[in-house]
Design an enzyme around this catalytic site. Structure first.
Site, mmCIF file in Angstrom:
data_model
loop_
_atom_site.group_PDB
_atom_site.id
_atom_site.type_symbol
_atom_site.label_atom_id
_atom_site.label_comp_id
_atom_site.label_asym_id
_atom_site.label_seq_id
_atom_site.Cartn_x
_atom_site.Cartn_y
_atom_site.Cartn_z
ATOM 1 N NE ARG A 213 37.719 47.623 39.821
ATOM 2 C CZ ARG A 213 38.223 46.459 40.194
ATOM 3 N NH1 ARG A 213 38.170 46.098 41.455
ATOM 4 N NH2 ARG A 213 38.758 45.656 39.306
ATOM 5 N NE ARG B 96 34.096 45.582 41.319
ATOM 6 C CZ ARG B 96 35.082 44.697 41.311
ATOM 7 N NH1 ARG B 96 35.388 44.034 42.410
ATOM 8 N NH2 ARG B 96 35.760 44.452 40.226
ATOM 9 C CE LYS C 107 41.042 38.366 43.094
ATOM 10 N NZ LYS C 107 40.034 38.250 41.996
ATOM 11 N NE ARG D 231 38.424 43.010 35.452
ATOM 12 C CZ ARG D 231 37.403 43.512 36.177
ATOM 13 N NH1 ARG D 231 36.556 44.344 35.614
ATOM 14 N NH2 ARG D 231 37.282 43.191 37.433
ATOM 15 N NE ARG E 130 44.692 39.492 38.245
ATOM 16 C CZ ARG E 130 44.091 40.188 39.211
ATOM 17 N NH1 ARG E 130 44.751 40.535 40.284
ATOM 18 N NH2 ARG E 130 42.827 40.528 39.092
HETATM 19 P P1 ATP Z 1 38.053 41.548 41.978
HETATM 20 O O1 ATP Z 1 38.703 42.650 42.729
HETATM 21 O O2 ATP Z 1 36.571 41.673 41.947
HETATM 22 O O3 ATP Z 1 38.455 40.177 42.436
HETATM 23 P P2 ATP Z 1 39.812 41.668 39.741
HETATM 24 O O4 ATP Z 1 40.521 40.462 40.221
HETATM 25 O O5 ATP Z 1 39.610 41.748 38.285
HETATM 26 O O6 ATP Z 1 38.417 41.732 40.442
HETATM 27 P P3 ATP Z 1 41.820 43.491 40.859
HETATM 28 O O7 ATP Z 1 42.489 42.384 41.588
HETATM 29 O O8 ATP Z 1 41.462 44.690 41.621
HETATM 30 O O9 ATP Z 1 40.464 43.056 40.159
HETATM 31 O O10 ATP Z 1 42.758 43.885 39.614
HETATM 32 C C1 ATP Z 1 42.393 44.900 38.701
HETATM 33 C C2 ATP Z 1 43.390 44.957 37.573
HETATM 34 O O11 ATP Z 1 44.699 45.309 38.082
HETATM 35 C C3 ATP Z 1 43.628 43.658 36.807
HETATM 36 O O12 ATP Z 1 42.652 43.448 35.796
HETATM 37 C C4 ATP Z 1 45.041 43.898 36.237
HETATM 38 O O13 ATP Z 1 45.006 44.751 35.123
HETATM 39 C C5 ATP Z 1 45.732 44.644 37.369
HETATM 40 N N1 ATP Z 1 46.429 43.704 38.285
HETATM 41 C C6 ATP Z 1 46.127 43.496 39.610
HETATM 42 N N2 ATP Z 1 46.917 42.560 40.149
HETATM 43 C C7 ATP Z 1 47.748 42.151 39.157
HETATM 44 C C8 ATP Z 1 48.790 41.181 39.071
HETATM 45 N N3 ATP Z 1 49.118 40.406 40.131
HETATM 46 N N4 ATP Z 1 49.414 41.022 37.875
HETATM 47 C C9 ATP Z 1 49.095 41.769 36.823
HETATM 48 N N5 ATP Z 1 48.131 42.692 36.811
HETATM 49 C C10 ATP Z 1 47.445 42.894 37.967
HETATM 50 MG MG MG Z 2 39.654 42.999 44.347
#
Ligand code: ATP
Ligand code: MG
Length: 190
Positions: free
Chosen positions: A134, A128, A14, A145, A89
């Site tokens: 991270r 990563r 993403k 996750r 999400r």
């Molecule tokens: P990637 O960045 O590789 O797609 P990811 O989707 O797990 O991985 P991030 O989008 O950076 O990572 O989110 C990291 C963490 O931040 C999530 O696991 C969650 O705990 C929190 N988080 C981020 N966005 C939201 C959201 N919209 N609602 C609830 N928690 C969130």
């Molecule tokens: Mg991301």
């Protein structure tokens, strides 16, 4: 450009594809994960709250995320389009986003879904962990996750389907190919 919601499992790319899309179309970018990590780094109260959830692989409460999202959205210049990365999400977040944009007379735009097999996702996240360090990229938290993604986020794909917004792109082993497919689609929207 229209608003774009980029959607996919942890590690699906993403953030990577968002950066490329921003470069090509010159739009705004909201990564809720990046917003939260910046708060953690700055040591704010929100950061302290966020860290507890993130390190545990859990989602933050919807009400909190919805407020953060609206504040961030309103801080960006209007009219250029925004790419939403990591939000929504949950169904509740999606409904809140729809309402927030409708209140501003803005369109939700399109949803770009990234489909990547789980073996590739796990390998990317473990890599990563080495490159970026991270805290949530360790095998135990990654598994959580993935489970949270399947239970709470994946059902949203149907929600977008019903909204007529869903556009799916599948990983066949080449970033150039996937990006080319995404650009070919987005070029038709300009
Ligand atoms: P990637 O960045 O590789 O797609 P990811 O989707 O797990 O991985 P991030 O989008 O950076 O990572 O989110 C990291 C963490 O931040 C999530 O696991 C969650 O705990 C929190 N988080 C981020 N966005 C939201 C959201 N919209 N609602 C609830 N928690 C969130
Ligand atoms: Mg991301």
């Amino acid at each position: 450009m229209k608003n774009i919601i980029i959607f996919g499992a942890p590690g699906s790319g993403k953030g990577t594809y968002s950066d490329e899309i921003v470069k090509r179309y010159g739009m705004g970018h909201i990564s809720t994960g990046d917003v939260l990590r910046a708060q953690i780094k700055a040591g704010t109260e929100l950061g302290k709250t966020a860290k507890g959830y993130i390190d545990n692989g859990q989602l933050l409460p919807d009400s909190l995320m919805i407020d953060i999202l609206a504040d961030t959205y309103d801080s960006l210049p209007a009219g250029q389009g925004v790419i939403f990365d990591g939000f929504p999400r949950t169904i509740a977040q999606a409904e809140a986003l729809k309402k927030m944009l409708a209140e501003r007379n803005h369109d939700m735009g399109v949803m770009v879904e990234l489909i990547v097999d789980e073996e590739t996702l796990l390998a990317r996240l473990l890599n990563r962990a080495i490159e970026q360090g991270r805290a949530d990229d360790n095998e135990e938290t990654i598994k959580k996750r993935f489970a949270v993604y399947h239970a709470q986020t994946e059902p949203l794909a149907d929600w977008f389907e019903k909204e007529g917004m869903r556009h799916t792109f599948t990983w066949y082993g080449s970033k150039e190919q996937m990006l080319g497919d995404i650009f070919a689609f987005l070029d038709t929207l300009k």
